[in-house]
Design an enzyme around this catalytic site. Structure first.
Site, short mmCIF file in Angstrom:
data_model
loop_
_atom_site.label_atom_id
_atom_site.label_comp_id
_atom_site.label_asym_id
_atom_site.label_seq_id
_atom_site.Cartn_x
_atom_site.Cartn_y
_atom_site.Cartn_z
N THR A 148 0.94 -1.04 -0.32
CA THR A 148 -0.03 -0.12 0.29
C THR A 148 0.74 1.20 -0.01
O THR A 148 0.40 2.26 -0.95
CB THR A 148 -1.13 0.16 1.26
OG1 THR A 148 -1.69 -0.84 0.73
CG2 THR A 148 -1.39 1.35 1.43
N PRO A 190 -4.15 12.59 -4.78
CA PRO A 190 -3.96 11.63 -4.58
C PRO A 190 -4.06 9.92 -5.40
O PRO A 190 -4.62 9.02 -5.70
CB PRO A 190 -2.87 11.18 -3.85
CG PRO A 190 -3.22 11.77 -2.49
CD PRO A 190 -3.72 13.55 -4.03
N ASP A 227 -7.87 10.71 -4.73
CA ASP A 227 -9.23 10.68 -5.68
C ASP A 227 -9.31 10.53 -7.27
O ASP A 227 -10.23 10.03 -7.66
CB ASP A 227 -10.11 11.78 -5.37
CG ASP A 227 -11.04 12.21 -3.64
OD1 ASP A 227 -10.74 10.97 -3.27
OD2 ASP A 227 -10.54 12.53 -3.49
N ASN A 278 -4.94 -3.47 -3.47
CA ASN A 278 -4.55 -4.43 -3.33
C ASN A 278 -4.77 -5.10 -4.74
O ASN A 278 -4.66 -6.09 -5.31
CB ASN A 278 -6.01 -5.18 -2.46
CG ASN A 278 -6.09 -4.69 -1.37
OD1 ASN A 278 -4.81 -4.31 -0.65
ND2 ASN A 278 -7.03 -4.74 0.14
N THR A 320 29.90 -42.11 -16.02
CA THR A 320 28.19 -42.40 -15.36
C THR A 320 28.99 -42.85 -13.85
O THR A 320 30.20 -42.88 -13.69
CB THR A 320 27.99 -43.43 -15.76
OG1 THR A 320 28.03 -44.35 -15.82
CG2 THR A 320 27.10 -42.97 -16.50
N HIS A 321 27.90 -42.19 -12.54
CA HIS A 321 28.76 -41.11 -11.15
C HIS A 321 30.12 -41.66 -11.06
O HIS A 321 30.82 -41.71 -10.03
CB HIS A 321 28.73 -44.11 -11.11
CG HIS A 321 27.25 -44.20 -10.79
ND1 HIS A 321 26.00 -44.33 -10.54
CD2 HIS A 321 26.92 -44.77 -12.44
CE1 HIS A 321 25.36 -45.27 -10.74
NE2 HIS A 321 25.13 -45.46 -11.98
N SER A 344 45.05 -16.82 -7.75
CA SER A 344 45.43 -16.70 -6.35
C SER A 344 46.28 -15.42 -6.03
O SER A 344 46.46 -15.28 -7.48
CB SER A 344 45.87 -18.28 -6.21
OG SER A 344 46.85 -18.52 -5.29
N LYS A 388 48.25 -19.37 -11.28
CA LYS A 388 47.08 -19.88 -10.55
C LYS A 388 45.74 -19.71 -11.74
O LYS A 388 45.62 -17.81 -11.45
CB LYS A 388 46.72 -20.09 -9.80
CG LYS A 388 46.10 -21.87 -9.25
CD LYS A 388 45.82 -21.79 -7.52
CE LYS A 388 45.17 -23.39 -6.83
NZ LYS A 388 43.25 -23.05 -8.19
N GLU A 436 32.05 -20.28 -11.02
CA GLU A 436 31.82 -20.22 -9.47
C GLU A 436 30.63 -19.08 -9.44
O GLU A 436 29.80 -19.61 -8.76
CB GLU A 436 33.38 -19.61 -8.82
CG GLU A 436 34.00 -21.04 -8.48
CD GLU A 436 35.24 -20.45 -8.11
OE1 GLU A 436 35.66 -19.35 -7.63
OE2 GLU A 436 36.06 -21.09 -8.43
#
Lengths: 391, 58
Positions: free
Chosen positions: A100, A130, A132, A141, A187-188, A318, A324, A331
């Site tokens: 509101t 504002p 009316d 709502n 896989t796995h 790094s 590095k 990430e």
């Protein structure tokens, strides 16, 4: 000239800064809800400019508002939807659950700017009031849910979908370029049978295609607008043609396919459409998490890891280990995905908490939704530009 | 909040005065409106009708 002026509302008088168009209710909210730093997103402010302009045009057409007053509101709301008055919308997300105070923030800013355009005195509510005039045939709502859907749809259509499509295209190009590279499938996490690197990446492309279809699907519900329902969904204090005509005006202003929701009660009392759309964002986050993880695992090494993908070296990785280089884009992407999944949890809980005729978790829901859309939009662009194209 | 029906006739600010005056003095909305001389009894009877408040109106 004094730094402040006195404005009054039904609660009495209060000082407001002279260089701001907002009035009493915004000033009260700043005092009563000094909670956190999250302010109402610019997309929601723009959406309020859009819907206030649409309402004014409709009310003039239906002879519910004098055209001189309507023209002033249309001019002032144009400045709001163009983002020129964003500095006049200081309210926090963590306020009334119906939003509101942000609806009144829009009513006050548009009324005072309109009064200024007419040569009147700020805060006088003359010739533009504002409540009316700017809020004519509206309630917080139904306007706040409408602003939620406009902001969500614009962000999805203009920002997120193009960004996901561009990432999809970049990965498709890699899939084609790598069609002849035979590698071991896993896989796995363990050695399995061979496939091409192109085939592996085609799986990511297909995941993104499915995510794009899901986003299109959920948009249909987001295009439904609550405007015209007013306080509890009945349409009290509106002309019978207001809801439909105002939705048509919103289509004209935005160029998007909005429509007036058939049942306004559901649009005020629940936000299932946003929960569902956030679900599509959540699924996209799950998809991107998988892709970004695969990319960084395949790029691990360079001497002692899997080392099947060569990732762009964008910055030193790094402060202590010379030379590095790290998979930083993966990430950032995976952190974004975590945040989107968290936002989806908050949106889901908020969406489940409606009571009777109103859900009062609205600002939190749209804040988190737009946060997710922006993060995913930017992360897809960043991942494509700074990682995928250079792989 | 039946006073909302008066918005389109006398404006939000006057309607709020009627609501606050009624609450402060333990009056009905109609008594409050008449005390404040903001509507006539006939107008109040015509405008504030719960059965007319369940939909839009021209």
């Amino acid at each position: 000239m004094a730094d402040t002026r006195i404005e009054s509302d039904t609660m009495g008088e209060i000082e407001v800064p002279n260089d701001r168009y907002y009035g009493c209710q915004t000033a009260r909210s700043l005092i009563n809800f000094d909670i956190g730093n999250d302010t109402m997103p610019p997309g929601v402010i723009r959406a309020f400019g859009i819907l206030k302009q649409a309402a004014a045009k409709t009310n003039v057409a239906l002879k519910q508002l004098p055209s001189e007053v309507g023209d002033l509101i249309i001019a002032a709301s144009q400045e709001v939807l163009d983002g020129k008055l964003n500095d006049h919308f200081p309210l926090r997300v963590w306020q009334t659950g119906s939003g509101t105070q942000s609806n009144m923030n829009a009513n006050e800013v548009i009324a005072n700017r309109a009064i200024e355009l007419a040569g009147g005195v700020l805060g006088s509510k003359d010739p533009v009031h504002p409540n009316d005039h700017v809020n004519r045939a509206q309630s917080s709502n139904d306007t706040f849910p409408t602003a939620m859907h406009i902001a969500a749809a614009e962000a999805m259509v203009h920002d997120l979908l193009p960004s996901v499509r561009a990432l999809r295209v970049a990965l498709q190009e890699k899939s084609e370029a790598w069609a002849g590279i035979v590698k071991i499938g896993r896989t796995h996490l363990m050695d399995a049978v061979p496939l091409t690197l192109g085939q592996e990446v085609s799986g990511w492309v297909a995941q993104l295609d499915a995510c794009l279809r899901r986003l299109d699907f959920v948009l249909d519900d987001v295009f439904e607008l609550a405007l015209g329902g007013t306080a509890v969904g009945t349409g009290l204090n509106t002309h019978p043609l207001f809801a439909q005509m105002a939705a048509d005006e919103i289509c004209n202003i935005t160029g998007l396919s909005f429509c007036s929701a058939e049942n306004k009660f559901a649009q005020l009392a629940a936000h299932d459409a946003l929960v569902s759309a956030s679900g599509a964002l959540n699924t996209l986050a799950a998809c991107l998490m998988k892709i970004a993880n695969d990319v960084r695992w395949l790029g691990s090494g360079p001497r002692c890891g899997i080392g099947e993908l060569s990732l762009p070296a964008n910055e030193p990785g790094s402060s202590i280990m010379p030379g590095k280089v790290n998979p930083t884009q993966s990430e950032a992407m995976t952190m974004v995905c975590c945040q989107v999944m968290g936002n989806h949890t908050a949106i889901t809980i908020g969406g489940s908490q409606g009571n009777f005729e109103l859900n009062v978790f609205k600002p939190m829901m749209i804040h988190n939704f737009l946060h997710s859309v922006q993060l995913l939009t930017d992360a897809c662009r960043s991942f494509r530009e700074h990682c995928v194209v250079g792989m | 909040m039946l006073v909302t029906a008066l918005n389109n006739h006398i404006g939000y600010d006057k309607a709020a005065k009627i609501a606050k005056h009624a609450h402060e003095h333990g009056l009905t909305l109609k008594q409050s409106a008449l005390e404040l001389n903001l509507v006539t009894e006939e107008e109040f009877e015509a405008w504030v009708r719960p059965e007319d408040m369940t939909g839009s109106s021209a």
